[in-house]
Design a protein around this motif. Structure first.
Motif, PDB file in Angstrom:
ATOM      1  N   ALA A 109      -6.386  -4.142   2.413  1.00 37.27           N
ATOM      2  CA  ALA A 109      -6.564  -3.697   3.932  1.00 37.27           C
ATOM      3  C   ALA A 109      -8.034  -2.831   3.686  1.00 37.27           C
ATOM      4  O   ALA A 109      -8.375  -2.279   2.654  1.00 37.27           O
ATOM      5  CB  ALA A 109      -5.398  -2.527   4.376  1.00 37.27           C
TER       6      ALA A 109
ATOM      7  N   LEU B 102       0.651  -0.996   0.022  1.00 39.01           N
ATOM      8  CA  LEU B 102       0.004  -0.083  -0.156  1.00 39.01           C
ATOM      9  C   LEU B 102       0.909   1.220  -0.034  1.00 39.01           C
ATOM     10  O   LEU B 102       0.258   2.301   0.020  1.00 39.01           O
ATOM     11  CB  LEU B 102      -0.861  -0.078   1.179  1.00 39.01           C
ATOM     12  CG  LEU B 102      -1.927  -0.948   1.293  1.00 39.01           C
ATOM     13  CD1 LEU B 102      -2.729  -1.019   2.779  1.00 39.01           C
ATOM     14  CD2 LEU B 102      -3.252  -0.796  -0.039  1.00 39.01           C
TER      15      LEU B 102
ATOM     16  N   GLN C 234      -2.849  -9.009   0.575  1.00 32.24           N
ATOM     17  CA  GLN C 234      -3.918  -9.226  -0.220  1.00 32.24           C
ATOM     18  C   GLN C 234      -4.802  -7.772  -0.099  1.00 32.24           C
ATOM     19  O   GLN C 234      -4.863  -7.061  -1.170  1.00 32.24           O
ATOM     20  CB  GLN C 234      -4.878 -10.316   0.512  1.00 32.24           C
ATOM     21  CG  GLN C 234      -4.477 -11.671   0.399  1.00 32.24           C
ATOM     22  CD  GLN C 234      -4.884 -12.651   1.231  1.00 32.24           C
ATOM     23  OE1 GLN C 234      -5.692 -12.170   2.268  1.00 32.24           O
ATOM     24  NE2 GLN C 234      -4.530 -13.952   1.001  1.00 32.24           N
TER      25      GLN C 234
ATOM     26  N   HIS D 278      -5.502   2.336   7.238  1.00 30.75           N
ATOM     27  CA  HIS D 278      -4.915   1.699   5.963  1.00 30.75           C
ATOM     28  C   HIS D 278      -6.146   1.168   5.299  1.00 30.75           C
ATOM     29  O   HIS D 278      -6.923   0.333   5.594  1.00 30.75           O
ATOM     30  CB  HIS D 278      -3.931   0.615   6.394  1.00 30.75           C
ATOM     31  CG  HIS D 278      -2.653   0.966   6.897  1.00 30.75           C
ATOM     32  ND1 HIS D 278      -2.319   1.690   8.135  1.00 30.75           N
ATOM     33  CD2 HIS D 278      -1.292   0.760   6.397  1.00 30.75           C
ATOM     34  CE1 HIS D 278      -1.232   1.947   8.168  1.00 30.75           C
ATOM     35  NE2 HIS D 278      -0.495   1.356   6.908  1.00 30.75           N
ATOM     36  N   ASP D 279      -5.957   1.400   3.698  1.00 27.65           N
ATOM     37  CA  ASP D 279      -6.895   0.945   2.942  1.00 27.65           C
ATOM     38  C   ASP D 279      -6.472   0.821   1.473  1.00 27.65           C
ATOM     39  O   ASP D 279      -5.743   1.487   0.953  1.00 27.65           O
ATOM     40  CB  ASP D 279      -8.332   1.723   2.831  1.00 27.65           C
ATOM     41  CG  ASP D 279      -9.517   1.212   2.806  1.00 27.65           C
ATOM     42  OD1 ASP D 279      -9.716   0.820   1.832  1.00 27.65           O
ATOM     43  OD2 ASP D 279     -10.415   1.423   3.936  1.00 27.65           O
ATOM     44  N   GLY D 280      -6.987  -0.452   0.960  1.00 24.83           N
ATOM     45  CA  GLY D 280      -6.570  -0.427  -0.682  1.00 24.83           C
ATOM     46  C   GLY D 280      -6.503  -2.105  -0.653  1.00 24.83           C
ATOM     47  O   GLY D 280      -6.250  -2.956   0.103  1.00 24.83           O
ATOM     48  N   GLN D 281      -6.686  -2.407  -2.196  1.00 26.49           N
ATOM     49  CA  GLN D 281      -6.553  -3.730  -2.634  1.00 26.49           C
ATOM     50  C   GLN D 281      -5.111  -3.796  -3.106  1.00 26.49           C
ATOM     51  O   GLN D 281      -4.833  -3.183  -4.143  1.00 26.49           O
ATOM     52  CB  GLN D 281      -7.378  -4.155  -3.732  1.00 26.49           C
ATOM     53  CG  GLN D 281      -7.772  -5.581  -4.043  1.00 26.49           C
ATOM     54  CD  GLN D 281      -8.701  -5.695  -5.095  1.00 26.49           C
ATOM     55  OE1 GLN D 281      -9.940  -5.331  -4.812  1.00 26.49           O
ATOM     56  NE2 GLN D 281      -8.582  -6.367  -6.175  1.00 26.49           N
ATOM     57  N   ILE D 282      -4.530  -4.894  -2.856  1.00 27.66           N
ATOM     58  CA  ILE D 282      -3.104  -5.069  -3.113  1.00 27.66           C
ATOM     59  C   ILE D 282      -3.046  -5.959  -4.391  1.00 27.66           C
ATOM     60  O   ILE D 282      -2.447  -6.030  -5.348  1.00 27.66           O
ATOM     61  CB  ILE D 282      -2.132  -5.536  -2.168  1.00 27.66           C
ATOM     62  CG1 ILE D 282      -2.114  -4.385  -1.212  1.00 27.66           C
ATOM     63  CG2 ILE D 282      -0.726  -5.664  -2.642  1.00 27.66           C
ATOM     64  CD1 ILE D 282      -1.536  -4.432   0.128  1.00 27.66           C
ATOM     65  N   GLU D 283      -3.767  -7.004  -4.081  1.00 21.64           N
ATOM     66  CA  GLU D 283      -3.827  -8.171  -5.028  1.00 21.64           C
ATOM     67  C   GLU D 283      -4.870  -7.842  -6.315  1.00 21.64           C
ATOM     68  O   GLU D 283      -5.734  -7.205  -6.328  1.00 21.64           O
ATOM     69  CB  GLU D 283      -4.499  -9.549  -4.608  1.00 21.64           C
ATOM     70  CG  GLU D 283      -3.708 -10.256  -3.628  1.00 21.64           C
ATOM     71  CD  GLU D 283      -3.880 -11.789  -3.871  1.00 21.64           C
ATOM     72  OE1 GLU D 283      -3.514 -12.507  -2.823  1.00 21.64           O
ATOM     73  OE2 GLU D 283      -4.152 -12.179  -4.976  1.00 21.64           O
ATOM     74  N   GLU D 284      -4.257  -8.402  -7.402  1.00 21.60           N
ATOM     75  CA  GLU D 284      -4.860  -7.810  -8.728  1.00 21.60           C
ATOM     76  C   GLU D 284      -5.685  -8.925  -9.358  1.00 21.60           C
ATOM     77  O   GLU D 284      -5.599 -10.049  -9.036  1.00 21.60           O
ATOM     78  CB  GLU D 284      -3.889  -7.829 -10.020  1.00 21.60           C
ATOM     79  CG  GLU D 284      -2.742  -6.424  -9.982  1.00 21.60           C
ATOM     80  CD  GLU D 284      -2.090  -6.195 -10.974  1.00 21.60           C
ATOM     81  OE1 GLU D 284      -1.346  -7.171 -11.380  1.00 21.60           O
ATOM     82  OE2 GLU D 284      -2.258  -5.292 -11.870  1.00 21.60           O
TER      83      GLU D 284
ATOM     84  N   LEU E 254     -11.803  -7.394  -4.398  1.00 18.98           N
ATOM     85  CA  LEU E 254     -11.487  -8.717  -3.636  1.00 18.98           C
ATOM     86  C   LEU E 254     -12.334  -8.668  -2.343  1.00 18.98           C
ATOM     87  O   LEU E 254     -11.963  -7.841  -1.516  1.00 18.98           O
ATOM     88  CB  LEU E 254      -9.938  -8.607  -3.390  1.00 18.98           C
ATOM     89  CG  LEU E 254      -9.462 -10.031  -2.403  1.00 18.98           C
ATOM     90  CD1 LEU E 254      -9.759 -11.120  -3.221  1.00 18.98           C
ATOM     91  CD2 LEU E 254      -7.950 -10.068  -2.006  1.00 18.98           C
TER      92      LEU E 254
ATOM     93  N   ARG F 180      -0.331   3.533  11.977  1.00 14.95           N
ATOM     94  CA  ARG F 180       0.537   4.401  11.503  1.00 14.95           C
ATOM     95  C   ARG F 180       1.855   4.910  12.356  1.00 14.95           C
ATOM     96  O   ARG F 180       0.997   5.182  13.522  1.00 14.95           O
ATOM     97  CB  ARG F 180       0.192   5.530  10.713  1.00 14.95           C
ATOM     98  CG  ARG F 180      -0.943   5.146   9.516  1.00 14.95           C
ATOM     99  CD  ARG F 180      -0.651   6.353   8.594  1.00 14.95           C
ATOM    100  NE  ARG F 180      -1.835   5.883   7.291  1.00 14.95           N
ATOM    101  CZ  ARG F 180      -2.985   5.698   7.183  1.00 14.95           C
ATOM    102  NH1 ARG F 180      -3.760   6.360   8.276  1.00 14.95           N
ATOM    103  NH2 ARG F 180      -3.753   5.439   6.062  1.00 14.95           N
TER     104      ARG F 180
END
Lengths: 278, 278
Positions: free
Chosen positions: A233, A200, A231, B122-128, B251, A263
């Protein structure tokens, strides 16, 4: 290298954790410095390692899975009582619950299984090894300066591709040269939040809600590759997995984890004087 | 589509499982036919679904993780009592243990967490997302003929590549058109052994030791892709994971599982008369 016998495995784990037998299914150990985090609190990887070791000690079978929920923690030096209860004893499978406590206060609960592998059962590796440079070609990992012994017995080599933020890969080994066991794999597998922060580009520290490890055949290797696959967050909570590989690509097991991310001001934390005083 | 409110989610799960409130943290439901396997025993996916639903009902927070250990089972029609205990109540995180029992006999134990997401966390998709044809272009999945209702409310489309045995991909949706919830995702995620058999080209049935699901943001979608990634088997026990995706590649969560595999004579099992009697 050949597999590790049951007896040797139990001895290695007992030495690593300092586990003392009290009665069948009742053990205790001390939160020694190498089992705690830099802030002198018990390391989550230690809790799942103790769950594996205690399960194997009671059942005499290799434990192939533990999910350890981290409810509380304790300080360096505390005595941690570990109790294993067999919820379902089976011909091949012992299903267990493990409870860790300090002065009667529960600090972790683990669900798991120990099994007698069936030599005629389903067998085989389906996941393919990844393309990664050997540890000798990788730079040394700069683990956090071990204020109180944490990671003092571990070496690391950074095998990651700087342009690939999705995958974080680190070779690791214990300096003591003792064999790998499920417990020792579980100890080093508690690294998933590092991959999430990196994925991220959002620094922080993870407070693990659990550590899960599923173990296959443990073949001996010097270095183990921690192949972290972050994966996602959402709302400050993250999920990911980590594949543990031998040097030649045998899949030892796969961990997964959910953690609460916070953080932190890494710049001030990382301002460690260099050897030349700069 | 927008997210589902807390209240709607609780109602959907209550209707799906038939959950009845007895007291705060105490619920029961009946092992209705759609919650059981073809052999008329409780389906493992139902146990983890009940753990998610009961946790959310007590805490009023979305549950982002459950690991449900399956110790025993019960028959169609049995009353299953579900008790939720909050082991660690936190400002944002409730850590829970859920116990399912029949006549005082424990049949499952679940460890999990329910949280209040932090909008600044924390936020977000890492896997595609993977390259997969949409459900409209995929053939219908031939689920086992539902002798007693299991899977009767589910549709499937086979999205897998016949030459790629490592990855097994199935689109699924509930015919009732109700929103997806963590409980309903957990119910459909209990499919990992199917991917392992396929990956090993070694038919069998899996007896789950556990079901684990880690959930991110639940965005609504008609079809959910079950993207099964078989890892390995050793001595008759297998491990794997399953990613759950919305139609457009969000996801929703990731499951993992350890199961005991047993070989069965599929040829005789599958010798179902065709509509033409052949």
């Amino acid at each position: 290298m050949s597999n590790t016998s049951n007896e040797l495995r139990l001895d290695v784990d007992q030495a690593f954790l300092g586990l003392v037998d009290e009665a069948p299914g009742r053990y205790y150990f001390s939160a020694a410095p190498h089992l705690c985090r830099p802030d002198r609190m018990l390391y989550g990887g230690t809790a799942i390692a103790a769950a594996f070791a205690a399960t194997e000690r009671l059942t005499g079978r290799p434990s192939i899975w533990q999910t350890t929920q981290l409810i509380g923690t304790t300080e360096v030096g505390a005595r941690i009582d570990v109790a294993v209860e067999v919820l379902a004893p089976g011909y091949r499978t012992s299903q267990v619950q493990v409870t860790g406590s300090v002065d009667g206060r529960t600090i972790f609960v683990s669900l798991g299984a120990a099994v007698t592998p069936n030599p005629d059962g389903h067998d085989g590796q389906i996941e393919e090894f990844i393309d990664v440079p050997p540890p000798e070609e990788c730079p040394q990992a700069a683990f956090v300066e071990p204020a109180n012994g944490w990671f003092v017995g571990l070496e690391g080599r950074v095998a990651l591709d700087e342009d690939d933020l999705r995958n974080t890969r680190i070779w690791t080994r214990f300096e003591d040269g003792q064999p790998w066991t499920a417990a020792r794999l579980a100890y080093v597998a508690d690294v998933i939040p590092i991959g999430v922060e990196r994925g991220l580009r959002d620094l922080g520290v993870g407070l693990s809600l659990d550590n899960t490890l599923r173990v296959g055949e443990i073949r001996q290797t010097d270095w183990v590759l921690l192949d972290v696959r972050a994966q996602q967050a959402h709302g400050g909570y993250c999920h990911g997995s980590v594949h543990l590989w031998t040097r030649d690509g045998h899949l030892l097991g796969t961990g997964s984890q959910t953690a609460k991310m916070t953080r932190v001001d890494f710049e001030s934390l990382c301002r460690v004087p260099s050897p030349t005083g700069e």
